[in-house]
Design a protein around this motif. Structure first.
Motif, PDB file in Angstrom:
ATOM      1  N   HIS A  41       8.510  -5.433  -2.732  1.00  0.00           N
ATOM      2  CA  HIS A  41       7.798  -4.623  -1.745  1.00  0.00           C
ATOM      3  C   HIS A  41       6.302  -4.871  -1.876  1.00  0.00           C
ATOM      4  CE1 HIS A  41       7.635  -1.582   1.210  1.00  0.00           C
ATOM      5  NE2 HIS A  41       7.678  -0.495   0.468  1.00  0.00           N
ATOM      6  N   THR A  51       3.854  -4.050   1.162  1.00  0.00           N
ATOM      7  CA  THR A  51       3.138  -3.092   2.016  1.00  0.00           C
ATOM      8  C   THR A  51       4.126  -2.034   2.502  1.00  0.00           C
ATOM      9  OG1 THR A  51       3.539  -4.137   4.169  1.00  0.00           O
ATOM     10  CG2 THR A  51       1.699  -5.002   2.878  1.00  0.00           C
ATOM     11  N   TYR A  52       3.602  -0.903   2.993  1.00  0.00           N
ATOM     12  CA  TYR A  52       4.497   0.171   3.440  1.00  0.00           C
ATOM     13  C   TYR A  52       5.347  -0.245   4.636  1.00  0.00           C
ATOM     14  CZ  TYR A  52       1.729   3.437   0.571  1.00  0.00           C
ATOM     15  OH  TYR A  52       1.109   4.072  -0.466  1.00  0.00           O
ATOM     16  N   ALA A 107      13.054   4.753   3.084  1.00  0.00           N
ATOM     17  CA  ALA A 107      11.604   4.985   2.974  1.00  0.00           C
ATOM     18  C   ALA A 107      11.353   6.376   2.406  1.00  0.00           C
ATOM     19  CB  ALA A 107      10.936   4.847   4.340  1.00  0.00           C
ATOM     20  N   THR A 158       5.819   9.262   3.060  1.00  0.00           N
ATOM     21  CA  THR A 158       5.209   8.148   3.782  1.00  0.00           C
ATOM     22  C   THR A 158       5.476   8.249   5.272  1.00  0.00           C
ATOM     23  OG1 THR A 158       5.470   6.689   1.867  1.00  0.00           O
ATOM     24  CG2 THR A 158       5.126   5.637   4.011  1.00  0.00           C
ATOM     25  N   THR A 185       8.104   1.071  -4.962  1.00  0.00           N
ATOM     26  CA  THR A 185       6.644   1.007  -4.947  1.00  0.00           C
ATOM     27  C   THR A 185       6.217  -0.379  -4.489  1.00  0.00           C
ATOM     28  OG1 THR A 185       4.637   1.165  -6.316  1.00  0.00           O
ATOM     29  CG2 THR A 185       6.622   0.334  -7.386  1.00  0.00           C
ATOM     30  N   THR A 186       4.973  -0.484  -4.023  1.00  0.00           N
ATOM     31  CA  THR A 186       4.448  -1.785  -3.613  1.00  0.00           C
ATOM     32  C   THR A 186       3.796  -2.535  -4.778  1.00  0.00           C
ATOM     33  OG1 THR A 186       2.366  -0.731  -2.934  1.00  0.00           O
ATOM     34  CG2 THR A 186       4.040  -1.039  -1.231  1.00  0.00           C
ATOM     35  N   LYS A 246      -0.937  -0.207   3.732  1.00  0.00           N
ATOM     36  CA  LYS A 246       0.059   0.372   4.633  1.00  0.00           C
ATOM     37  C   LYS A 246       0.756  -0.681   5.480  1.00  0.00           C
ATOM     38  CE  LYS A 246      -1.909   5.019   5.037  1.00  0.00           C
ATOM     39  NZ  LYS A 246      -2.421   6.063   5.972  1.00  0.00           N
TER      40      LYS A 246
END
Length: 273
Positions: free
Chosen positions: A59, A61-62, A101, A105, A164-165, A201
């Motif tokens: 991961h 970015t969101y 998700a 967020t 998590t990113t 993001k």
């Protein structure tokens, strides 16, 4: 398809289809224009069944990671081989694609709430709250696992097992429990270049002419009944290239080769324009 037909989560499919079309057109140049997405493994997507498929990925970015997956999956299903040229593949998108998700967020503003309608399965993170890690983990919400089960029974689910990113964070055991319980086909994906291309993001283009990569791997071979949760976690870490053993000093020649590829990609983009 009836005008008001809904998926198991109550979302009207007609609205979902148009949201995918609109956002797909808006975001297309982020992966083919401002930057160029290098794809490998499209043929694997075409060979998958219509439901009970779990995609696991690192991961960065969101939102940009998930948006890229919607592009690649639909382009592959429409017959495109390792590319997303001609956004017409989104005219009849696959509507039973979901992604896991964090609830906080997807509630942070109007745009995330709209994107949630496209296919978010929102879950409460037990180890994190308000953007910070918590020392006392909360109990897993049983509704979260039930929603993931519903999504797998209806179609494909995308999850980021590290939650998590940040790179090389531990894979959460919850993903392994889901795999053991529901026995989905597990397809690993490894992405790169998104962190350099977009803000955290994944909504704003931070830098152009970045070589992005999207590698789809063969489904994992898993013994659902006999492999332990810990064994599956380790298998996931290796598959998405986030196992601690991948933390190594990168040879200078490898860095030089990466720079050469980035310059080549930039030249190709400028030539096409």
């Amino acid at each position: 398809m009836g005008l008001f037909k809904r998926n198991p989560f109550g979302h009207i499919l007609f609205i979902k289809k148009w949201l995918i079309r609109i956002f797909g057109v808006i975001t297309h140049r982020r992966y083919r224009g401002f930057n160029e997405l290098h794809i490998e493994g499209s043929e694997i997507i075409k060979s998958l069944p219509d439901k009970n498929v779990l995609f696991i990925s690192n991961h960065q970015t969101y939102f940009a990671d998930v948006v890229a997956m919607f592009h690649v999956f639909n382009a592959s299903l429409s017959g495109r081989q390792d590319h997303i040229r001609n956004v017409g593949y989104l005219w009849q998108p696959k509507l039973n694609i979901y992604y896991v998700a964090a609830s906080e967020t997807m509630k942070a503003g109007l745009l995330p709430r709209i994107l949630a309608y496209v296919g978010a399965i929102t879950v409460e993170r037990t180890w994190r709250s308000g953007g910070k890690d918590v020392t006392e983990k909360r109990d897993v919400n049983p509704n979260d696992t039930e929603n993931i089960k519903m999504a797998l029974n209806d179609g494909w689910v995308i999850t980021f097992p590290q939650g998590t990113t940040k790179s090389f964070k531990p894979v959460r055991k919850g993903t392994a429990h889901i795999i053991k319980q529901h026995k989905p086909i597990v397809v690993p994906i490894v992405i790169d270049g998104f962190r350099r291309s977009f803000d955290k993001k994944g909504l704003r283009v931070k830098k152009k002419n970045i070589l992005q990569s999207f590698i789809i791997k063969e489904p994992l071979q898993i013994d659902y009944n006999h492999e332990s949760v810990e064994q599956i976690v380790e298998k996931i870490e290796y598959a998405i290239e986030q196992h601690p053993s991948f933390l190594k000093v990168i040879p200078a020649e490898e860095i030089e080769e990466q720079e050469r590829l980035n310059k080549l990609r930039q030249w190709q983009v400028e030539k096409e324009e």
